[in-house]
Motif scaffolding. Structure first.
Motif, PDB file in Angstrom:
ATOM      1  N   THR A  21     -30.484 -25.849  44.414  1.00 28.32           N
ATOM      2  CA  THR A  21     -29.154 -25.252  44.405  1.00 28.32           C
ATOM      3  C   THR A  21     -28.424 -25.691  43.144  1.00 28.32           C
ATOM      4  N   PHE A  22     -27.386 -24.919  42.785  1.00 27.12           N
ATOM      5  CA  PHE A  22     -26.577 -25.208  41.600  1.00 27.12           C
ATOM      6  C   PHE A  22     -25.123 -25.330  42.004  1.00 27.12           C
ATOM      7  N   PRO A  23     -24.488 -26.483  41.791  1.00 23.28           N
ATOM      8  CA  PRO A  23     -23.073 -26.633  42.132  1.00 23.28           C
ATOM      9  C   PRO A  23     -22.170 -25.614  41.433  1.00 23.28           C
ATOM     10  N   ASP A  24     -22.523 -25.199  40.227  1.00 19.87           N
ATOM     11  CA  ASP A  24     -21.683 -24.280  39.457  1.00 19.87           C
ATOM     12  C   ASP A  24     -21.982 -22.808  39.732  1.00 19.87           C
ATOM     13  N   PHE A  25     -23.067 -22.531  40.427  1.00 19.38           N
ATOM     14  CA  PHE A  25     -23.467 -21.162  40.747  1.00 19.38           C
ATOM     15  C   PHE A  25     -23.855 -21.091  42.222  1.00 19.38           C
ATOM     16  N   PRO A  26     -22.878 -20.970  43.118  1.00 20.63           N
ATOM     17  CA  PRO A  26     -23.194 -20.972  44.550  1.00 20.63           C
ATOM     18  C   PRO A  26     -24.117 -19.827  44.964  1.00 20.63           C
ATOM     19  N   GLU A  27     -24.134 -18.751  44.199  1.00 22.04           N
ATOM     20  CA  GLU A  27     -25.000 -17.615  44.519  1.00 22.04           C
ATOM     21  C   GLU A  27     -26.442 -17.832  44.060  1.00 22.04           C
ATOM     22  N   CYS A  28     -26.699 -18.920  43.377  1.00 17.59           N
ATOM     23  CA  CYS A  28     -27.991 -19.151  42.736  1.00 17.59           C
ATOM     24  C   CYS A  28     -28.768 -20.244  43.467  1.00 17.59           C
ATOM     25  N   PHE A  29     -29.939 -19.884  43.948  1.00 26.78           N
ATOM     26  CA  PHE A  29     -30.843 -20.865  44.543  1.00 26.78           C
ATOM     27  C   PHE A  29     -32.277 -20.370  44.408  1.00 26.78           C
ATOM     28  N   THR A  30     -33.208 -21.293  44.466  1.00 27.66           N
ATOM     29  CA  THR A  30     -34.617 -20.937  44.307  1.00 27.66           C
ATOM     30  C   THR A  30     -35.459 -22.033  44.932  1.00 27.66           C
ATOM     31  N   GLU A  31     -36.767 -21.919  44.782  1.00 30.84           N
ATOM     32  CA  GLU A  31     -37.671 -22.925  45.335  1.00 30.84           C
ATOM     33  C   GLU A  31     -38.960 -22.951  44.536  1.00 30.84           C
ATOM     34  N   GLY A  32     -39.744 -23.999  44.769  1.00 29.88           N
ATOM     35  CA  GLY A  32     -41.042 -24.124  44.130  1.00 29.88           C
ATOM     36  C   GLY A  32     -41.946 -25.016  44.933  1.00 29.88           C
ATOM     37  N   ASP A  33     -43.250 -24.855  44.756  1.00 27.94           N
ATOM     38  CA  ASP A  33     -44.235 -25.637  45.510  1.00 27.94           C
ATOM     39  C   ASP A  33     -44.275 -27.101  45.099  1.00 27.94           C
ATOM     40  N   ASP A  34     -43.874 -27.389  43.854  1.00 29.28           N
ATOM     41  CA  ASP A  34     -43.827 -28.760  43.360  1.00 29.28           C
ATOM     42  C   ASP A  34     -42.678 -28.853  42.355  1.00 29.28           C
ATOM     43  N   MET A  35     -42.421 -30.034  41.835  1.00 31.17           N
ATOM     44  CA  MET A  35     -41.290 -30.250  40.930  1.00 31.17           C
ATOM     45  C   MET A  35     -41.387 -29.389  39.674  1.00 31.17           C
ATOM     46  N   PRO A  36     -42.519 -29.324  38.972  1.00 34.93           N
ATOM     47  CA  PRO A  36     -42.573 -28.478  37.771  1.00 34.93           C
ATOM     48  C   PRO A  36     -42.308 -27.005  38.074  1.00 34.93           C
ATOM     49  N   GLN A  37     -42.897 -26.493  39.151  1.00 35.97           N
ATOM     50  CA  GLN A  37     -42.675 -25.088  39.493  1.00 35.97           C
ATOM     51  C   GLN A  37     -41.221 -24.858  39.910  1.00 35.97           C
ATOM     52  N   ALA A  38     -40.649 -25.790  40.665  1.00 32.28           N
ATOM     53  CA  ALA A  38     -39.245 -25.654  41.081  1.00 32.28           C
ATOM     54  C   ALA A  38     -38.323 -25.662  39.863  1.00 32.28           C
ATOM     55  N   TYR A  39     -38.629 -26.505  38.870  1.00 28.13           N
ATOM     56  CA  TYR A  39     -37.818 -26.546  37.652  1.00 28.13           C
ATOM     57  C   TYR A  39     -37.921 -25.215  36.901  1.00 28.13           C
ATOM     58  N   GLU A  40     -39.147 -24.717  36.751  1.00 30.68           N
ATOM     59  CA  GLU A  40     -39.359 -23.439  36.067  1.00 30.68           C
ATOM     60  C   GLU A  40     -38.612 -22.309  36.788  1.00 30.68           C
ATOM     61  N   MET A  41     -38.676 -22.304  38.105  1.00 35.60           N
ATOM     62  CA  MET A  41     -37.982 -21.288  38.891  1.00 35.60           C
ATOM     63  C   MET A  41     -36.458 -21.463  38.767  1.00 35.60           C
ATOM     64  N   VAL A  43     -34.848 -22.496  36.099  1.00 38.50           N
ATOM     65  CA  VAL A  43     -34.472 -21.918  34.799  1.00 38.50           C
ATOM     66  C   VAL A  43     -34.366 -20.397  34.929  1.00 38.50           C
ATOM     67  N   GLU A  44     -35.350 -19.770  35.573  1.00 38.60           N
ATOM     68  CA  GLU A  44     -35.327 -18.319  35.751  1.00 38.60           C
ATOM     69  C   GLU A  44     -34.141 -17.884  36.619  1.00 38.60           C
ATOM     70  N   ALA A  45     -33.883 -18.612  37.698  1.00 39.72           N
ATOM     71  CA  ALA A  45     -32.766 -18.271  38.589  1.00 39.72           C
ATOM     72  C   ALA A  45     -31.436 -18.392  37.853  1.00 39.72           C
ATOM     73  N   MET A  46     -31.302 -19.435  37.042  1.00 42.99           N
ATOM     74  CA  MET A  46     -30.075 -19.605  36.264  1.00 42.99           C
ATOM     75  C   MET A  46     -29.907 -18.443  35.286  1.00 42.99           C
ATOM     76  N   GLY A  47     -31.002 -18.001  34.677  1.00 46.13           N
ATOM     77  CA  GLY A  47     -30.947 -16.860  33.763  1.00 46.13           C
ATOM     78  C   GLY A  47     -30.448 -15.611  34.458  1.00 46.13           C
ATOM     79  N   LEU A  48     -30.954 -15.359  35.654  1.00 47.85           N
ATOM     80  CA  LEU A  48     -30.504 -14.195  36.418  1.00 47.85           C
ATOM     81  C   LEU A  48     -29.024 -14.294  36.781  1.00 47.85           C
ATOM     82  N   ALA A  49     -28.590 -15.490  37.176  1.00 45.46           N
ATOM     83  CA  ALA A  49     -27.182 -15.688  37.542  1.00 45.46           C
ATOM     84  C   ALA A  49     -26.274 -15.492  36.328  1.00 45.46           C
TER      85      ALA A  49
END
Length: 132
Positions: A21-41, A43-49
């Motif tokens: 989750t992002f404190p500055d973007f309440p509409e933005c959330f994502t997930e990943g199977d592990d930490m690297p994938q969650a981080y990559e996701m 970045v993409e979610a933030m781009g969309l927001a």
């Protein structure tokens, strides 16, 4: 506004992996199977927001200071977002532009086999201090 740094909260999912989750973007959330994938996701979610907010004419918030974020659970991670790289990756379709140049310049450039699109792109990147 090329590189942005926003706090994200990475929560351990019960079934494994992480949800973000992002404190500055309440509409933005994502997930990943592990930490690297969650981080990559993240970045993409933030781009969309950011792209959505920009398109809708909404304000892009300043990042919340990390000492102002209350963590009930989860781990605070700063996500780096490069707006220029995101745009290059997601907005690379060609856009037709009509422009005018003096006839003599057109004749000289055509005779030399100049690729007008390439020259314009290179000149714009040079003018905007953008590297390939």
């Amino acid at each position: 506004m090329n590189k942005l740094f926003y706090p994200a909260v990475f929560h351990k999912a019960e079934e494994g992996g992480f949800w973000v989750t992002f404190p500055d973007f309440p509409e933005c959330f994502t997930e990943g199977d592990d930490m690297p994938q969650a981080y990559e996701m993240a970045v993409e979610a933030m781009g969309l927001a950011l792209k959505s907010r920009k398109k809708e004419g909404e304000v892009i918030p300043q990042p919340t200071e990390i000492d102002k974020i209350c963590l009930d659970d989860g781990t605070l991670v700063i996500v780096e977002f490069d707006m220029l790289e995101y745009q290059k990756k997601h907005n690379s379709r060609a856009v037709k532009k009509t422009l005018s140049i003096p006839e003599w310049l057109n004749e000289e450039a055509t005779a030399m086999g100049v690729n007008f699109s390439q020259v314009l792109q290179e000149a714009l990147m040079n003018k905007l201090n953008i590297s390939k």
